[in-house]
Write a protein that holds these residues in place. Structure first.
Motif: not given
Length: 380
Positions: A322-341
């Motif tokens: 909100e307000g064009n501010k950087a927001e950090q989000k913790i994520v859990t990784l799954g399978p990869t697909d090429g350059d994406a995860v």
């Protein structure tokens, strides 16, 4: 005197007023120029992609030949010729070595001649017995003579059967003078040049290996066994094989074997895939990578792997908040697909920041730039 004091007091008041005015003039512009905050950092952003992706298990593996034999001579003799060159790709039943056959052909001719003599003797013994059969009924032939003729007939029949076996044995020995490929494959290095005396001592003339198809053997960990077995019950498990130094070389096969026990020392199980190799570009013993397609994951949320960061809390990404501010989000990784995860912890509407990650932090003002519009200078 009183008037003079009044004049000096007035002058003092004027000087103080001028000093205050001068200070106010200087302080006013400085206060107006004070910065309101850091400028917004231009950052490239991309949308979260939602789609079904294949899930793979990947392992280091080795190629193995399905069949590999040592070519040895069954009969003794001198190597007369080697029609197939060292390292040649040969077909099944193709002639590989020729042993001097003269002794074995002579033995076959002798066995056939002996068989012919005994066949003639059998004919005479059979006709003699048949005549005696009529004579013994009329009493013109003694029973002992009749029994003797029957014995002679039996011996002749046994001799003919023995001769037939001798002829067959001689034919087999003659056939052994030709060493042919038991299956299609590739020869190795010749160890018996023309003129070498071989046979009967376990001497290896050459080796023949099957190259199409090949086995690809690998060792999944015991925690992957359940996933693999579930995939096998659902359908055939496709195995993609690639070379570590050549990503363009891609081979496709099928998982065909999983061993019946886990190695207690390593906690792994032996498995293998069967991979077609019609151009013989893979060789036994090569180091390869194998990927098993075990399932598909629907509705996966994908982000570029370059957007990931790490902290003590785990993996995270920055999104435009909100307000064009950087927001950090913790994520859990799954399978990869090429350059994406694939990740968990985001929503489909998030805009993920993919550049200038070292220059921002949680709450930093950012100026989002669509990924396709971002230039190289924006992400330096």
């Amino acid at each position: 005197m009183k008037a003079w004091k009044i004049l000096l007091g007035g002058a003092a008041v004027v000087c103080v007023g001028a000093a205050i005015a001068s200070y106010s003039l200087r302080a006013g512009p400085v206060a107006a120029a004070a910065p309101s905050g850091p400028p917004a950092m231009p950052v490239p952003v991309t949308a979260v992609i939602k789609r079904t992706i294949p899930v793979y298990l990947e392992y280091s593996a080795r190629t193995e030949s399905i069949r590999e034999v040592s070519l040895q001579a069954k009969v003794a003799g001198y190597i007369q010729s080697q029609p197939a060159a060292d390292g040649a790709d040969v077909k099944g039943e193709e002639l590989l070595y020729k042993i001097d056959e003269r002794d074995y052909r002579a033995a076959l001719d002798q066995a056939k001649a002996q068989a012919q003599r005994n066949v003639a003797a059998l004919g005479y013994a059979r006709s003699n017995f048949n005549r005696g059969d009529e004579l013994v009924k009329t009493g013109f032939l003694a029973k002992d003579n009749y029994d003797q003729r029957a014995s002679t007939l039996g011996q002749s029949e046994a001799s003919v059967a023995q001769d037939s076996a001798a002829v067959r044995s001689a034919e087999i020995n003659l056939a052994y003078t030709e060493i042919r490929a038991p299956f299609s494959g590739r020869l190795g290095r010749n160890r018996a040049p023309v003129g070498t005396l071989v046979g009967g001592s376990g001497f290896t003339l050459n080796t023949l290996v099957q190259l199409d198809p090949l086995y690809v053997t690998f060792n999944p960990s015991e925690r992957d066994i359940g996933v693999i077995q579930t995939a096998r019950l659902a359908s055939k498990v496709v195995a993609k094989v690639s070379l570590p130094d050549d990503a363009s070389a891609d081979y496709s096969g099928e998982l065909t074997f999983v061993d019946n026990g886990v190695d207690r020392t390593t906690g792994t199980i032996t498995a293998r895939a069967t991979v077609p190799n019609p151009k013989f570009t893979l060789l036994p013993g090569q180091y390869v990578r194998v990927r098993l397609h075990v399932r598909d994951e629907p509705d996966a949320l994908l982000v570029p792997q370059v957007a990931l960061g790490s902290s003590q809390l785990g993996k995270y990404v920055y999104v435009v908040g909100e307000g064009n501010k950087a927001e950090q989000k913790i994520v859990t990784l799954g399978p990869t697909d090429g350059d994406a995860v694939s990740v968990k912890g985001l929503v489909e509407t998030d805009r993920v920041i993919t550049g200038n990650l070292q220059k921002i932090g949680p709450g930093s003002p950012v100026s989002p730039i669509a990924q396709k519009e971002a230039s190289a200078s924006d992400v330096k």
